[in-house]
Design a protein around this motif. Structure first.
Motif, mmCIF file in Angstrom:
data_model
loop_
_atom_site.group_PDB
_atom_site.id
_atom_site.type_symbol
_atom_site.label_atom_id
_atom_site.label_comp_id
_atom_site.label_asym_id
_atom_site.label_seq_id
_atom_site.Cartn_x
_atom_site.Cartn_y
_atom_site.Cartn_z
ATOM 1 N N GLY A 69 16.271 50.120 7.162
ATOM 2 C CA GLY A 69 15.332 49.846 8.252
ATOM 3 C C GLY A 69 15.962 50.057 9.620
ATOM 4 N N TYR A 70 17.234 49.716 9.751
ATOM 5 C CA TYR A 70 17.946 49.908 11.020
ATOM 6 C C TYR A 70 18.109 51.388 11.332
ATOM 7 N N VAL A 71 18.501 52.166 10.318
ATOM 8 C CA VAL A 71 18.677 53.605 10.524
ATOM 9 C C VAL A 71 17.337 54.260 10.825
ATOM 10 N N ALA A 72 16.293 53.829 10.120
ATOM 11 C CA ALA A 72 14.954 54.373 10.360
ATOM 12 C C ALA A 72 14.542 54.161 11.809
ATOM 13 N N ASP A 73 14.810 52.973 12.337
ATOM 14 C CA ASP A 73 14.483 52.669 13.731
ATOM 15 C C ASP A 73 15.247 53.583 14.690
ATOM 16 N N GLN A 74 16.503 53.856 14.383
ATOM 17 C CA GLN A 74 17.310 54.724 15.246
ATOM 18 C C GLN A 74 16.797 56.161 15.235
ATOM 19 N N LEU A 75 16.198 56.590 14.123
ATOM 20 C CA LEU A 75 15.646 57.946 14.026
ATOM 21 C C LEU A 75 14.185 58.013 14.455
ATOM 22 N N GLY A 76 13.600 56.867 14.820
ATOM 23 C CA GLY A 76 12.210 56.843 15.275
ATOM 24 C C GLY A 76 11.214 56.881 14.129
ATOM 25 N N LEU A 77 11.583 56.323 12.971
ATOM 26 C CA LEU A 77 10.720 56.329 11.799
ATOM 27 C C LEU A 77 10.446 54.899 11.347
ATOM 28 N N SER A 78 9.409 54.747 10.543
ATOM 29 C CA SER A 78 9.203 53.464 9.876
ATOM 30 C C SER A 78 10.113 53.422 8.647
ATOM 31 N N SER A 79 10.336 52.252 8.099
ATOM 32 C CA SER A 79 11.186 52.114 6.906
ATOM 33 C C SER A 79 10.621 52.885 5.723
ATOM 34 N N ASP A 80 9.289 52.841 5.568
ATOM 35 C CA ASP A 80 8.653 53.556 4.457
ATOM 36 C C ASP A 80 8.825 55.064 4.603
#
Length: 99
Positions: free
Chosen positions: A22-33
């Motif tokens: 979830g943290y990496v997803a946020d850094q890439l501008g994505l949702s966790s799903d």
């Protein structure tokens, strides 16, 4: 003329990612799903390098999605010590995409 790129399904991603997805997803501008879905489709590449020498307890993690690259130094507990998110442009983005 259109160029089609076939991206076959890859095996499930390894558990090498030391950071919460979830943290990496946020850094890439994505949702966790979306992050998990793209990773399962092989659109997100994850590279983990185990450090040696004086930084023996740190790992270098790199996640790449298109022109977005997230790099971090992560300790064994999953704490991000140093991180950077970059957006590649021009020839550099094309070079990385063609790998």
């Amino acid at each position: 003329m259109t160029r089609k790129i076939w991206r076959g399904l890859t095996p499930p991603p390894s558990a090498d990612l030391f950071v919460q997805p979830g943290y990496v997803a946020d850094q890439l501008g994505l949702s966790s799903d979306d992050f998990e879905r793209y990773r399962n489709l092989g659109l997100i590449s994850v590279a983990v390098e185990h450090a040696c020498g004086e930084h023996r307890d740190l790992n270098r993690v790199q996640c790449r999605l298109g022109n977005r690259v997230w790099e971090a130094m992560v300790d064994c507990e999953g704490t991000v010590v140093l991180e950077a998110t970059t957006y590649l442009r021009g020839k550099l983005a094309k070079m990385c995409r063609d790998r």
